[in-house]
Design an enzyme around this catalytic site. Sequence first.
Site, PDB file in Angstrom:
ATOM      1  N   THR A 155       0.796  -1.225   0.000  1.00 49.05           N
ATOM      2  CA  THR A 155       0.000   0.000   0.000  1.00 49.05           C
ATOM      3  C   THR A 155       0.828   1.274   0.000  1.00 49.05           C
ATOM      4  OG1 THR A 155      -1.902   1.023   1.108  1.00 49.05           O
ATOM      5  CG2 THR A 155      -0.156   0.206   2.522  1.00 49.05           C
ATOM      6  N   TYR A 156       2.120   1.199   0.268  1.00 47.55           N
ATOM      7  CA  TYR A 156       2.935   2.413   0.333  1.00 47.55           C
ATOM      8  C   TYR A 156       2.978   3.091  -1.038  1.00 47.55           C
ATOM      9  CZ  TYR A 156       4.717   0.799   4.879  1.00 47.55           C
ATOM     10  OH  TYR A 156       4.839   0.385   6.185  1.00 47.55           O
TER      11      TYR A 156
END
Length: 324
Positions: A60-61
Amino acid sequence: MDYVRFGSTGLQVSRLCLGCMTYGVPERGTHPWTLGEDASRPLIRQALDAGINFFDTANTYSDGTSEEIVGRALRDFVKRDDIVLATKVYNRMRPGPNGQGLSRKAIFTEIDHSLKRLGTDYVDLYQIHRWDYDTPIEETLEALHDVVKAGKARYIGASSMYAWQFSKALYTSRTNGWTQFVSMQDHVNLLYREEEREMLPLCADQGIAVMPWSPLARGRLTRDWNATSEREATDSFGKTLYGADADKSIIDAVATIAHERNVSRAQVALAWLLQKPGITSPIIGASKPRHIEDAVAALSLTLTAAEINALEAPYLPHAIAGHK
């Protein structure tokens, strides 16, 4: 650089882990303070040159661009077998009912997407980013076991949750003969020590590696109480973690010891964490070369019992933070 066993496994990791949330396309995701690829690569190279072999990112970064940037840099700079690469799964990656979570479908989808972005056939450590209250833990654990047996991950780990949840997961895996979690990535620093009550003793008892996130409390331990940063101003998650009035006394104690020792505040705060029993590899963030330099220097800084007491004495109980 020092290297230690990763919990009760035979894996050897550097005493510091480079957290890669800092690296990603700023326009993607919810972290406008991230560094793009050109600015990220020299820092990843500096970490490798310092002897760091452990790198942690997440799907998700920066909407997956962290994995892409980190994967390309590591392929260019180092042999795959010489590093320990970790990523995570749980948070939302796309719209729709199956775009997040720890269902069998989500895990199987996201491991393949992560491997493609990282440009590798496997990750060394695949971690659940948080506890999924909507998926039976049995489903999650069996899916992770199958990921390992498929050769897509060498080990599995977990991140912030309640000790009872982690204990339940360990017991469930053991009972069913599934691959067990070998690590816990939890929230531990001088401003937040609630994990010392149950999670850290559980990990010590079970031989679990501990890799704390935000060891410098999002940078708050490195500056004066009223000072701020660009990241702090835009970090909505960070705003939920700190701010208790009692924290000021701890920040002041860090500053006093740093001045007396003629070292940076970051070195003092990290040295405290590195000396705590059961801590394997704190996850450091680095947006400037001095951040890595300070982290490496902290490995050689030994605090006295009196200094540790001065740092710990002002602490007051905090509400649980960081589990969601």
